[in-house]
Design a protein around this motif. Structure first.
Motif, PDB file in Angstrom:
ATOM      1  N   TRP A  84      47.895 110.713  27.125  1.00 29.60           N
ATOM      2  CA  TRP A  84      46.645 111.339  26.613  1.00 29.60           C
ATOM      3  C   TRP A  84      46.572 110.898  25.140  1.00 29.60           C
ATOM      4  CZ3 TRP A  84      42.626 113.219  29.010  1.00 29.60           C
ATOM      5  CH2 TRP A  84      42.732 113.702  30.036  1.00 29.60           C
ATOM      6  N   LEU A  85      47.358 110.472  24.438  1.00 29.75           N
ATOM      7  CA  LEU A  85      47.353 109.884  23.072  1.00 29.75           C
ATOM      8  C   LEU A  85      46.929 108.286  23.316  1.00 29.75           C
ATOM      9  CD1 LEU A  85      50.684 111.223  21.302  1.00 29.75           C
ATOM     10  CD2 LEU A  85      48.476 111.781  20.748  1.00 29.75           C
ATOM     11  N   ASN A  86      47.458 107.592  24.263  1.00 29.18           N
ATOM     12  CA  ASN A  86      47.138 106.278  24.557  1.00 29.18           C
ATOM     13  C   ASN A  86      45.558 106.288  24.871  1.00 29.18           C
ATOM     14  OD1 ASN A  86      49.436 105.238  24.125  1.00 29.18           O
ATOM     15  ND2 ASN A  86      50.235 105.475  26.114  1.00 29.18           N
ATOM     16  N   ARG A  87      44.981 107.409  25.761  1.00 27.71           N
ATOM     17  CA  ARG A  87      43.719 107.369  26.059  1.00 27.71           C
ATOM     18  C   ARG A  87      42.539 107.853  24.935  1.00 27.71           C
ATOM     19  NH1 ARG A  87      42.876 110.907  31.656  1.00 27.71           N
ATOM     20  NH2 ARG A  87      43.895 109.419  33.084  1.00 27.71           N
ATOM     21  N   TYR A  88      43.147 108.258  23.947  1.00 31.03           N
ATOM     22  CA  TYR A  88      42.346 108.311  22.696  1.00 31.03           C
ATOM     23  C   TYR A  88      42.736 107.619  21.576  1.00 31.03           C
ATOM     24  CZ  TYR A  88      40.777 112.745  24.555  1.00 31.03           C
ATOM     25  OH  TYR A  88      40.134 113.799  25.393  1.00 31.03           O
ATOM     26  N   ALA A  89      43.456 106.370  21.817  1.00 27.34           N
ATOM     27  CA  ALA A  89      43.811 105.393  20.833  1.00 27.34           C
ATOM     28  C   ALA A  89      42.435 104.755  20.058  1.00 27.34           C
ATOM     29  CB  ALA A  89      44.538 104.319  21.540  1.00 27.34           C
ATOM     30  N   PHE A  90      41.290 104.695  20.784  1.00 24.64           N
ATOM     31  CA  PHE A  90      40.089 103.953  20.245  1.00 24.64           C
ATOM     32  C   PHE A  90      39.761 105.076  19.175  1.00 24.64           C
ATOM     33  CE2 PHE A  90      38.529 107.435  23.035  1.00 24.64           C
ATOM     34  CZ  PHE A  90      37.431 108.094  22.565  1.00 24.64           C
ATOM     35  N   MET A  91      39.940 106.210  18.847  1.00 22.00           N
ATOM     36  CA  MET A  91      39.455 107.167  17.817  1.00 22.00           C
ATOM     37  C   MET A  91      40.048 106.645  16.551  1.00 22.00           C
ATOM     38  SD  MET A  91      39.266 110.942  19.546  1.00 22.00           S
ATOM     39  CE  MET A  91      38.550 111.505  18.139  1.00 22.00           C
ATOM     40  N   ASP A  92      41.382 106.053  16.571  1.00 24.49           N
ATOM     41  CA  ASP A  92      41.877 105.634  15.391  1.00 24.49           C
ATOM     42  C   ASP A  92      40.997 104.506  14.526  1.00 24.49           C
ATOM     43  OD1 ASP A  92      44.235 107.070  15.227  1.00 24.49           O
ATOM     44  OD2 ASP A  92      45.286 105.798  16.673  1.00 24.49           O
ATOM     45  N   TRP A 118      33.965 106.195  10.796  1.00 19.12           N
ATOM     46  CA  TRP A 118      32.969 107.265  10.993  1.00 19.12           C
ATOM     47  C   TRP A 118      33.178 108.793  10.399  1.00 19.12           C
ATOM     48  CZ3 TRP A 118      28.469 104.817  11.933  1.00 19.12           C
ATOM     49  CH2 TRP A 118      28.639 103.734  12.655  1.00 19.12           C
ATOM     50  N   TRP A 119      34.369 108.898  10.690  1.00 17.23           N
ATOM     51  CA  TRP A 119      34.922 110.341   9.901  1.00 17.23           C
ATOM     52  C   TRP A 119      36.151 110.134   9.372  1.00 17.23           C
ATOM     53  CZ3 TRP A 119      33.581 109.773  15.065  1.00 17.23           C
ATOM     54  CH2 TRP A 119      34.700 109.235  16.010  1.00 17.23           C
ATOM     55  N   PRO A 120      36.458 109.147   8.153  1.00 14.85           N
ATOM     56  CA  PRO A 120      37.759 108.887   7.557  1.00 14.85           C
ATOM     57  C   PRO A 120      38.320 110.120   7.035  1.00 14.85           C
ATOM     58  CG  PRO A 120      35.479 108.152   6.076  1.00 14.85           C
ATOM     59  CD  PRO A 120      35.053 108.679   7.482  1.00 14.85           C
ATOM     60  N   TYR A 121      37.771 110.979   6.743  1.00 17.27           N
ATOM     61  CA  TYR A 121      38.629 112.084   5.905  1.00 17.27           C
ATOM     62  C   TYR A 121      39.204 113.191   6.946  1.00 17.27           C
ATOM     63  CZ  TYR A 121      36.256 110.278   2.146  1.00 17.27           C
ATOM     64  OH  TYR A 121      35.792 109.160   0.982  1.00 17.27           O
TER      65      TYR A 121
END
Length: 259
Positions: free
Chosen positions: A195-203, A209-212
């Motif tokens: 699941w971490l790999n699936r959400y890798a695009f969020m990095d 878009w939400w740097p903080y």
């Protein structure tokens, strides 16, 4: 949190760092720390805590020390510790260290203010400290808070997470001004590598878009000493004696009279 509770939390952190989420965190922090420490110059650098990661790997300082609460056994997945210490009583002379790195030490300390006071004491003027912390204003931080209302725990148990603005306020009170700050690990609080790999695009998306709202942060600060003035070489300011100018016509007359 009492001392016994703090000890249990640190042990829990050591185990959590071996999980997929912990590996994900260490990879991002290692990359960020390498970029930061490579450009910090001096002689003595100290990493306090978290020997599972080499925070000084890219540092070019000649003397690098790994300090922790205990000596590691050979079967533990960590590097050898050079110095054992109490986080609140550092065994270093005042104004003797150029760089101190604190990877996730303050959240698990019984007295984080005292730890920072000790760091300020041992740093030379213009010395630097780099701090890694979990960000309460993130998906990881929200999951951590929900554990108190019946949710499952994701991060290791701590008394409270320290936000970056609060951390900067603490540093400011000790005359240490923040120079750089970074956020990372934007993926949700997932326990499995799949699941971490699936959400890798969020990095990539998160940093734009939400740097903080990253799960962790790194802040770099410099120790400022009020009234300190850098002394340069004592250049002597002697005015040169310029020769007296003689008109050309006078020189021609002297030559004619000499004949």
């Amino acid at each position: 949190m009492d001392k016994a509770g703090s000890e249990k939390s640190i042990i829990a952190l050591e185990g959590w760092l071996q999980t997929p989420a912990g590996v994900y965190l260490r990879a991002w922090e290692q990359s960020c720390l390498d970029n930061l420490t490579a450009d910090i110059f001096g002689y003595n650098a100290v990493q306090i805590g978290m020997p599972q990661m080499d925070a000084l790997a890219a540092s070019r300082m000649p003397y690098k020390i790994l300090a922790d609460r205990k000596v590691r056994s050979a079967d533990e997945p960590a590097r050898a510790v050079s110095v054992t210490l109490d986080y609140t009583e550092l065994p270093f002379a005042s104004q003797s260290i150029d760089l101190v790195v604190l990877p996730h030490v303050l959240e698990f300390s019984t007295d984080p203010h005292q730890v920072l006071r000790e760091v300020e004491r041992v740093l030379i003027p213009e010395g630097q400290v780099v701090i890694c912390g979990f960000n309460p204003a993130s998906l990881w931080g929200a999951r951590h808070v929900l554990r108190r209302v019946g949710g499952t725990s994701f991060l290791p148990r701590t008394e409270e997470l320290i936000s970056m603005p609060r951390m900067k306020d603490w540093l400011k009170l000790l005359n240490m001004s923040a120079s750089q700050s970074h956020f990372g690990c934007y993926a949700p609080a997932c326990r499995t590598e799949k699941w971490l790999n699936r959400y890798a695009f969020m990095d990539n998306a998160g940093s734009r878009w939400w740097p903080y709202l990253g799960g962790v942060y790194i802040v770099q600060a410099i120790k400022r000493v009020k009234g300190m003035r850098l002394i340069g070489p004592a250049w002597s300011r002697k005015t040169a004696n310029a020769p007296v100018a003689v008109p050309v016509t006078n020189k021609q007359r002297e030559q004619q009279d000499g004949r």
